[in-house]
Design a protein around this motif. Structure first.
Motif, PDB file in Angstrom:
ATOM      1  N   GLU A   1       0.852  -1.206   0.000  1.00 30.36           N
ATOM      2  CA  GLU A   1       0.000   0.000   0.000  1.00 30.36           C
ATOM      3  C   GLU A   1       0.887   1.256   0.000  1.00 30.36           C
ATOM      4  O   GLU A   1       0.636   2.253  -0.656  1.00 30.36           O
ATOM      5  CB  GLU A   1      -0.875  -0.039   1.265  1.00 30.36           C
ATOM      6  CG  GLU A   1      -2.014   0.964   1.291  1.00 30.36           C
ATOM      7  CD  GLU A   1      -2.619   0.989   2.701  1.00 30.36           C
ATOM      8  OE1 GLU A   1      -2.442   2.010   3.376  1.00 30.36           O
ATOM      9  OE2 GLU A   1      -3.151  -0.062   3.117  1.00 30.36           O
TER      10      GLU A   1
ATOM     11  N   GLY B   1      17.293   2.838   0.207  1.00 31.74           N
ATOM     12  CA  GLY B   1      16.607   4.128   0.085  1.00 31.74           C
ATOM     13  C   GLY B   1      15.150   3.984  -0.299  1.00 31.74           C
ATOM     14  O   GLY B   1      14.452   4.951  -0.551  1.00 31.74           O
TER      15      GLY B   1
ATOM     16  N   SER C   1      12.662   7.568   6.186  1.00 29.94           N
ATOM     17  CA  SER C   1      12.293   7.617   7.616  1.00 29.94           C
ATOM     18  C   SER C   1      10.794   7.903   7.711  1.00 29.94           C
ATOM     19  O   SER C   1      10.084   7.405   8.579  1.00 29.94           O
ATOM     20  CB  SER C   1      13.076   8.733   8.296  1.00 29.94           C
ATOM     21  OG  SER C   1      12.842   9.959   7.605  1.00 29.94           O
ATOM     22  N   PHE C   2      10.312   8.684   6.768  1.00 32.26           N
ATOM     23  CA  PHE C   2       8.891   9.046   6.708  1.00 32.26           C
ATOM     24  C   PHE C   2       8.041   7.784   6.592  1.00 32.26           C
ATOM     25  O   PHE C   2       7.124   7.546   7.382  1.00 32.26           O
ATOM     26  CB  PHE C   2       8.730   9.910   5.437  1.00 32.26           C
ATOM     27  CG  PHE C   2       7.477  10.728   5.410  1.00 32.26           C
ATOM     28  CD1 PHE C   2       7.426  11.937   6.088  1.00 32.26           C
ATOM     29  CD2 PHE C   2       6.368  10.280   4.734  1.00 32.26           C
ATOM     30  CE1 PHE C   2       6.253  12.699   6.076  1.00 32.26           C
ATOM     31  CE2 PHE C   2       5.197  11.042   4.727  1.00 32.26           C
ATOM     32  CZ  PHE C   2       5.147  12.248   5.389  1.00 32.26           C
ATOM     33  N   ASP C   3       8.433   6.927   5.610  1.00 29.95           N
ATOM     34  CA  ASP C   3       7.640   5.701   5.379  1.00 29.95           C
ATOM     35  C   ASP C   3       7.693   4.799   6.607  1.00 29.95           C
ATOM     36  O   ASP C   3       6.696   4.192   6.996  1.00 29.95           O
ATOM     37  CB  ASP C   3       8.220   4.921   4.170  1.00 29.95           C
ATOM     38  CG  ASP C   3       8.309   5.835   2.950  1.00 29.95           C
ATOM     39  OD1 ASP C   3       7.329   6.586   2.758  1.00 29.95           O
ATOM     40  OD2 ASP C   3       9.351   5.848   2.276  1.00 29.95           O
ATOM     41  N   ILE C   4       8.876   4.713   7.236  1.00 29.59           N
ATOM     42  CA  ILE C   4       9.023   3.774   8.367  1.00 29.59           C
ATOM     43  C   ILE C   4       8.038   4.132   9.464  1.00 29.59           C
ATOM     44  O   ILE C   4       7.346   3.270  10.026  1.00 29.59           O
ATOM     45  CB  ILE C   4      10.488   3.820   8.877  1.00 29.59           C
ATOM     46  CG1 ILE C   4      11.404   3.156   7.843  1.00 29.59           C
ATOM     47  CG2 ILE C   4      10.600   3.124  10.227  1.00 29.59           C
ATOM     48  CD1 ILE C   4      12.862   3.187   8.171  1.00 29.59           C
ATOM     49  N   VAL C   5       7.894   5.445   9.730  1.00 28.53           N
ATOM     50  CA  VAL C   5       6.977   5.846  10.819  1.00 28.53           C
ATOM     51  C   VAL C   5       5.549   5.495  10.428  1.00 28.53           C
ATOM     52  O   VAL C   5       4.784   4.911  11.204  1.00 28.53           O
ATOM     53  CB  VAL C   5       7.127   7.370  11.075  1.00 28.53           C
ATOM     54  CG1 VAL C   5       6.067   7.823  12.073  1.00 28.53           C
ATOM     55  CG2 VAL C   5       8.516   7.669  11.587  1.00 28.53           C
ATOM     56  N   MET C   6       5.205   5.771   9.137  1.00 25.34           N
ATOM     57  CA  MET C   6       3.835   5.432   8.691  1.00 25.34           C
ATOM     58  C   MET C   6       3.619   3.919   8.836  1.00 25.34           C
ATOM     59  O   MET C   6       2.581   3.455   9.328  1.00 25.34           O
ATOM     60  CB  MET C   6       3.658   5.829   7.213  1.00 25.34           C
ATOM     61  CG  MET C   6       3.888   7.308   6.939  1.00 25.34           C
ATOM     62  SD  MET C   6       2.409   8.257   7.379  1.00 25.34           S
ATOM     63  CE  MET C   6       1.591   8.215   5.757  1.00 25.34           C
TER      64      MET C   6
ATOM     65  N   THR D   1       2.992   2.842  12.463  1.00 29.59           N
ATOM     66  CA  THR D   1       1.612   3.118  12.961  1.00 29.59           C
ATOM     67  C   THR D   1       0.649   2.091  12.356  1.00 29.59           C
ATOM     68  O   THR D   1      -0.228   1.551  13.038  1.00 29.59           O
ATOM     69  CB  THR D   1       1.185   4.539  12.538  1.00 29.59           C
ATOM     70  OG1 THR D   1       1.886   4.901  11.328  1.00 29.59           O
ATOM     71  CG2 THR D   1       1.548   5.547  13.621  1.00 29.59           C
ATOM     72  N   ARG D   2       0.857   1.752  11.064  1.00 26.07           N
ATOM     73  CA  ARG D   2      -0.064   0.761  10.435  1.00 26.07           C
ATOM     74  C   ARG D   2       0.097  -0.599  11.113  1.00 26.07           C
ATOM     75  O   ARG D   2      -0.889  -1.253  11.465  1.00 26.07           O
ATOM     76  CB  ARG D   2       0.289   0.608   8.939  1.00 26.07           C
ATOM     77  CG  ARG D   2      -0.153   1.750   8.047  1.00 26.07           C
ATOM     78  CD  ARG D   2      -1.651   2.004   8.095  1.00 26.07           C
ATOM     79  NE  ARG D   2      -2.463   0.801   7.905  1.00 26.07           N
ATOM     80  CZ  ARG D   2      -2.591   0.128   6.768  1.00 26.07           C
ATOM     81  NH1 ARG D   2      -1.923   0.514   5.702  1.00 26.07           N
ATOM     82  NH2 ARG D   2      -3.338  -0.952   6.676  1.00 26.07           N
TER      83      ARG D   2
ATOM     84  N   GLU E   1       1.065  -1.260  14.109  1.00 18.91           N
ATOM     85  CA  GLU E   1       0.480  -1.279  15.462  1.00 18.91           C
ATOM     86  C   GLU E   1      -1.037  -1.398  15.382  1.00 18.91           C
ATOM     87  O   GLU E   1      -1.670  -2.063  16.208  1.00 18.91           O
ATOM     88  CB  GLU E   1       0.905  -0.006  16.213  1.00 18.91           C
ATOM     89  CG  GLU E   1       2.337  -0.164  16.728  1.00 18.91           C
ATOM     90  CD  GLU E   1       2.883   1.149  17.264  1.00 18.91           C
ATOM     91  OE1 GLU E   1       2.113   2.132  17.328  1.00 18.91           O
ATOM     92  OE2 GLU E   1       4.081   1.174  17.578  1.00 18.91           O
TER      93      GLU E   1
ATOM     94  N   ILE F   1       6.056  -1.405  18.863  1.00 15.47           N
ATOM     95  CA  ILE F   1       7.473  -1.565  18.468  1.00 15.47           C
ATOM     96  C   ILE F   1       8.300  -0.511  19.213  1.00 15.47           C
ATOM     97  O   ILE F   1       8.091   0.698  19.014  1.00 15.47           O
ATOM     98  CB  ILE F   1       7.646  -1.366  16.939  1.00 15.47           C
ATOM     99  CG1 ILE F   1       6.801  -2.423  16.186  1.00 15.47           C
ATOM    100  CG2 ILE F   1       9.106  -1.458  16.553  1.00 15.47           C
ATOM    101  CD1 ILE F   1       6.868  -2.295  14.682  1.00 15.47           C
TER     102      ILE F   1
ATOM    103  N   ALA G   1      11.369   1.956  20.331  1.00 11.41           N
ATOM    104  CA  ALA G   1      12.243   2.771  19.472  1.00 11.41           C
ATOM    105  C   ALA G   1      13.569   2.046  19.205  1.00 11.41           C
ATOM    106  O   ALA G   1      14.121   2.089  18.109  1.00 11.41           O
ATOM    107  CB  ALA G   1      12.536   4.119  20.160  1.00 11.41           C
TER     108      ALA G   1
ATOM    109  N   ILE H   1      13.949   0.085  16.070  1.00 13.69           N
ATOM    110  CA  ILE H   1      13.855   0.712  14.737  1.00 13.69           C
ATOM    111  C   ILE H   1      15.278   0.896  14.203  1.00 13.69           C
ATOM    112  O   ILE H   1      15.878   1.972  14.276  1.00 13.69           O
ATOM    113  CB  ILE H   1      13.125   2.083  14.840  1.00 13.69           C
ATOM    114  CG1 ILE H   1      11.778   1.898  15.562  1.00 13.69           C
ATOM    115  CG2 ILE H   1      12.886   2.676  13.460  1.00 13.69           C
ATOM    116  CD1 ILE H   1      11.080   3.193  15.861  1.00 13.69           C
TER     117      ILE H   1
END
Lengths: 525, 173, 338, 77
Positions: free
Chosen positions: D10, D27, D31-36, D39-40, D42, D49, D51, D54
């Motif tokens: 997705e 690449g 980092s942006f995608d990892i945080v999104m 959250t998904r 969880e 998860i 910190a 990560i």
């Protein structure tokens, strides 16, 4: 003690032979003493602050480590006799104690950093500071405090997260914190890599010495021939925002982009070269940043260690922290899209605000940080739009022209943001930037404008050829590092390259008393 | 400078950069170097004689031709170098000039005797208190008062004004 | 093993070539002081001397433009040399004397006291003019350390390229003609000749400190002690220029100093009736410096004083000196009538 | 595991998550995608998860990520 000074060269010339002559066992002690000399030479007050940081972090890390051990023992002992609930309660109690120690230590260290930085700001109403260069000089008193504080606190956080065991010997931690090349312009090293290597014995190798010398010479070459020369023009441009407007700002942006790149990467080359000479690997801080195609890619290739540090110890923990997760759940009412974005947006903006504040105490740096964060978020949001654009024009977007265009766009974008470094007030920065679109004085720039910046045509020619040389080297580096290739062609060839670098620095470097006949005005009053 | 058409939304910042400027300035005006020296910025530290008002960095030729003839001149030679500063002697005061960026400019005005007064009423031989009353601001600045590009230095010995001289303020950049 | 030797040989050769190139560029960029700023050439010319000197004049332009060794020799047979420099400060004069005393011992040293009004280092440009040509030794090191202004760096004296590398962008024909040769001397045993005439009119007045700087007097003490140690008679003079001004208080202070140290002090402005200098014909810059006619008058006067007071020998007739001064006089006459 | 692959696709439809083993280092995941992504995960797996986990090693491939999720799951027993 900044790099381009006889004192630093003499310091190196004495340290390197001694370092390799003493028995391997005490090599790291010699290095520790050298660090001590370096720090005290830069300023006794700075040495005091560093000592406080070392002592507090050492105590905290040992405290946390012992708590981990006692926690494991008590939990093992309780395994047979207590219920799962009681064991969980016990684990939380230990965790609370460890967090207490960590927070106390963080408050002390960041307190010192904040007081020194913002104390200076409150005391100073002068014009704008320059990016990292002026920042470094500004705190010469407390040499490189922002760098060693971050790397030492990073070590403490790693111990807190149990990724590495605490260092038993306080002197070895002191060695890591006070490693002298890092005190001038960073980078922010990690204990796993630099910390370990510092204490291991190293044997002298001619080839590594030569390779390190080449890198140091190249660092000085960029700093003294390009950076220090262009800095004269950049300073003149930034000093009079009301006079130098319109297309001067474009000239200022480009000159400053080249000047800051040459100065920062030059300084880091010297640092990594010195580390290599002593057998200590230091993380790369740049990866040809001006070839990035997007702003987020740029910030993964410029000042990498700072970005990594913030990502590892601020960005991720923040975005998965309880309050953030609660906030995300709380905003679910506004739809899944919003609730998923909230933690990311908040974390990004906060991290970028902190990055800005780290660079300098002036308000312009904070705004610079926030703007960077905003542009990153914006380009993330536009990703679907990009995707659709790529889908409709596959041939165009694959073409080299488009790739080149994205590189130029990124460089211009970053240079525009960097204008905030130049001016003392945000108002000046913005009015100067937008004057680029309202004033058209390209003619004036080349008729008297450029000559009034304190540089002669010869200086511009030298600086320009310096930038060309840096650009050419970056193109060559696309297919792998250049130094192994030089070394492969034999020692004599490498020495010749080294001597040519040193010769050109001595002749074309911008240093020392300029021979200026006009200064001989005979003044009898 | 024509710029290629740019994806508006994604390149918000660059789009602003690309839209070009409506020329408000005359495009082929020669740029005036802001660091260059020019007269008229000496504020209240000027001198007046025969109705001619002049001060530090004014163009020498204009002032000298406006004033009545000087008594004589003296060209100060530095030991080794060609730079010359010329002194023009008038009744009661001396004007010193020097060549800066190709034009001779006034780099000093010295009051020689009590036959002339400064616009603020200072003259050689007056008492220190009268001088302080005549020009209080200069008194506060310990008789070394700067205004714009000029510096007024008053020498006082045993409570009497012995010397008054205007010189350029040396910028400490 | 052979390969290793080859490498070491190659590296050594590269280093020699590199240092040679840097030495050549350094000589090219260093100012030559031959056609312009000739005062910078004076210090170095002293080392070309082949004969020794009974009298050494040291001081600033009021010395090297006011005394003519040619006249002193042709009139009285007195052998002399002028170790002068542009705005030569008192400690620079001291160290130039110390440097000269390494290779010869004159009978009399004449020092012009005007520079005593400068108590601390004045200008980097003058330092370079006066000290770059000096022979390396403890004297030069002392002179540099005492003269350095703020921001100057000792290494740039040891390696002139560090100071003059910027000049690579503003080289003139002079730099190339005198790249590897010093060229013929610009002075006559230290005397710089001016033939122009510009009569004196009026000189500016100035406010001044009543007392000479303490540091200058200390250096004068050291100079007196140095002369005494070498059995040399020190004579203090105030050369007869009418500008820069030599104030009465300063004159009294030096007269007292000379008295207390048993030295002769001539205020030549006061003694002008005996000297006979006319500031309408004998100066080329309104009374600041003498031209050749003034210098000859002054040399004729002061030569007699020195000969009578210090019993200087008349070296005319001695082959070595006659040959040296004959060549000098020939060049001198050409310069005088140009 | 399939559920995890859906979430990943997705975020980045154009990447083949079965075989890709350098998601972070290459690449692909910023980092942006990892945080999104976290959250998904969880939301879907109801797992927190920490910190400290990560790190690139856990996020470089789908298998590594799945192993991390299962490991955290058992820890709370």
């Amino acid at each position: 003690m900044l790099f381009p000074s006889w004192a630093f060269l003499l310091f190196l010339a004495v340290l390197v032979p001694v370092y390799y002559l003493v028995p391997k066992r005490i090599q790291w002690i010699v290095l520790l003493l050298a660090n001590g000399v370096f720090v005290c030479f830069a300023g006794l007050l700075g040495a005091v602050f560093m000592a406080v940081t070392i002592v507090t972090v050492y105590a905290a890390s040992r405290g946390i480590d012992t708590l981990f051990i006692s926690q494991r023992d008590t939990l093992a002992a309780m395994k047979a006799t207590h219920t799962k609930e009681e064991r969980k309660k016990e684990r939380l109690r230990f965790e609370k104690k460890r967090r207490g120690i960590l927070v106390a230590c963080l408050v002390v260290n960041f307190g010192i950093l904040f007081a020194l930085k913002y104390g200076a700001m409150l005391g100073r109403l002068s014009a704008g500071l320059f990016g990292t260069k002026a920042f470094g000089q500004d705190l010469a008193l407390t040499m490189g405090i922002s760098f060693y504080t971050f790397s030492t606190v990073g070590y403490l956080l790693d111990v807190y997260r149990e990724t590495i065991p605490a260092e038993k010997n306080p002197l070895k931690l002191a060695l890591f914190t006070s490693f002298f090349p890092l005190l001038v312009q960073g980078p922010i090293t990690r204990f796993e890599t630099a910390g370990k290597a510092l204490t291991e014995p190293h044997t002298f190798s001619g080839e590594r010495f030569l390779s390190a010398s080449l890198r140091i010479a190249w660092g000085y070459w960029k700093k003294l021939i390009v950076a220090d020369r262009l800095l004269v023009a950049v300073r003149a441009l930034c000093a009079k925002p009301d006079v130098y407007r319109g297309d001067f700002i474009l000239v200022e942006m480009l000159l400053y982009a080249a000047c800051l790149y040459a100065d920062f990467t030059g300084g880091i080359d010297i640092t990594i070269g010195v580390g290599e000479m002593l057998g200590v690997p230091i993380e790369e801080n740049f990866n040809r940043p001006y070839f990035s195609k997007s702003i987020s890619e740029y910030w993964r290739r410029w000042h990498i260690t700072l970005g990594e540090w913030f990502k590892r110890y601020v960005y991720y923990p923040l975005s998965v922290s309880k309050p953030m997760r609660a906030l995300s759940k709380g905003t679910r009412r506004f739809g899944v899209g919003v609730s998923r974005r909230v933690p990311v947006y908040l974390a990004t903006l906060l991290v970028w605000a902190l990055t800005g504040a780290w660079h300098g105490s002036n308000l312009t740096f904070l705004v610079w940080g926030l703007l960077n964060g905003a542009v990153i978020l914006l380009s993330e949001e536009l990703k679907p739009l990009y995707a659709r654009f790529h889908a409709r024009f596959p041939r165009l977007t694959e073409s080299a022209f488009y790739r080149g265009f994205t590189v130029i766009r990124t460089v211009l974008l970053l240079s525009s943001l960097r204008i905030l470094d130049c001016y003392g007030t945000v108002k000046d920065a913005f009015s100067s930037f937008f004057s680029m679109f309202t004033t058209w004085n390209w003619g004036a720039v080349f008729r008297g404008g450029v000559q009034s910046l304190g540089l002669s045509y010869f200086d511009y020619a030298v600086a320009f050829s310096g930038v060309l040389a840096m650009f050419a080297l970056s193109m060559v580096q696309r297919s792998g590092a250049i130094r192994p290739r030089i070394l492969k062609r034999g020692t004599v060839f490498s020495v010749c390259v080294l001597l040519v670098l040193i010769g050109t620095i001595l002749i074309f470097g911008r240093y020392g008393f300029g021979f200026d006949a006009s200064q001989f005005i005979y003044n009898r009053f | 400078m024509k710029r290629t058409a740019i994806l508006i939304l994604a390149l918000m910042l660059l789009a602003a950069l690309g839209c070009g400027a409506n020329g408000t300035d005359d495009p082929n005006a020669v740029f005036i170097d802001p660091n260059a020296v020019h007269g008229g910025e000496y504020g209240e530290l000027y001198f007046e004689s025969n109705g001619v008002r002049f001060g530090i960095y004014d163009e020498a030729e204009a002032v000298l031709s406006a004033l009545p003839a000087y008594r004589s001149t003296f060209t100060g030679k530095s030991c080794a170098f060609e730079s010359e500063d010329v002194s023009y002697f008038y009744a009661g005061f001396t004007i010193m000039t020097n060549e800066i960026d190709g034009t001779d400019r006034i780099t000093g005005i010295k009051i020689d005797d009590d036959t002339v007064k400064t616009p603020q009423g200072l003259y050689i031989g007056m008492s220190a208190e009268d001088a302080a009353a005549a020009f209080p601001a200069a008194k506060e600045a310990d008789w070394s008062y700067a205004d714009g590009t000029a510096l007024l230095s008053v020498t006082i010995a045993d409570d009497v004004v012995k010397g008054i001289v205007y010189t350029p303020v040396i910028p400490e950049d | 093993m052979k390969r290793k030797l080859l490498i070491i040989g190659g590296v050594l050769l590269a280093c020699i070539v590199c240092f040679g190139a840097l030495w050549a560029v350094s000589r090219l960029c260093a100012p030559k002081y031959h056609d312009t700023l000739i005062d910078g050439h004076l210090t170095g010319e002293y080392y070309r001397e082949t004969t020794d000197h009974d009298v050494l004049f040291i001081g600033d332009c009021e010395v090297f433009e006011h005394f003519s060794p040619v006249t002193l020799y042709n009139e009285y047979g007195i052998t002399s040399y002028i170790r002068g420099g542009a705005q030569q400060l008192v400690w620079q004069s001291y160290y130039l004397l110390e440097d000269a005393l390494l290779t010869e011992t004159p009978k009399v040293v004449v020092y012009n006291v005007l520079a005593l009004k400068y108590g601390e280092p004045q200008s980097e440009a003058y330092n370079r003019l006066n000290l770059d040509g000096m022979r390396w030794g403890s004297a030069k090191i002392g002179a540099i350390r005492a003269s350095m202004t703020e921001g100057e760096d000792f290494m740039s004296y040891v390696f002139p390229l560090l100071r003059y590398h910027d000049r690579i962008a503003s080289l003139t024909a002079e730099d190339f003609t005198y790249w590897f040769s010093d060229g013929d001397p610009v002075s006559f045993k230290g005397y710089v000749m001016h033939t122009g005439v510009d009569p004196a009119t009026e000189t500016p007045t100035e406010t001044y400190e009543k007392k000479l700087p303490e540091s200058s007097i200390l250096w004068l003490e050291r100079m007196a002690a140095l002369c005494e140690a070498h059995g040399v008679s020190l004579v203090l003079i105030k050369s007869p220029s009418i500008y820069p001004l030599w104030h009465p208080e300063w004159d009294a202070e030096i007269a007292a100093f000379a008295k207390s140290h048993g030295l002769r002090y001539d205020n030549m402005i006061a003694e002008n009736d005996a000297i006979g200098i006319d500031m309408q014909t004998d100066t080329y810059d309104q009374g600041q410096h003498l031209n050749v006619f003034g210098a000859e008058k002054l040399s004729r006067y002061f030569g007699a004083v020195l000969r009578d007071e210090f019993g200087l020998a008349d070296h005319r007739g001695e082959a070595a000196y006659d040959a040296d001064y004959a060549a000098l006089t020939a060049r001198y006459e050409i310069g005088k009538h140009e | 595991m399939e559920q995890l692959l859906d979430i990943l696709r997705e975020l980045h439809p154009e990447t083949d998550f079965e075989t890709e083993t350098r998601l972070v280092d290459g690449g692909v995941l910023a980092s942006f995608d990892i945080v999104m992504l976290i959250t998904r995960i969880e939301e879907e797996f109801d797992v927190v998860i920490p910190a400290k986990d990560i790190v690139p090693a856990n996020f470089n491939s789908a298998e590594a990520l799945y192993a991390l999720i299962t490991r955290i799951g058992e820890q709370d027993d």
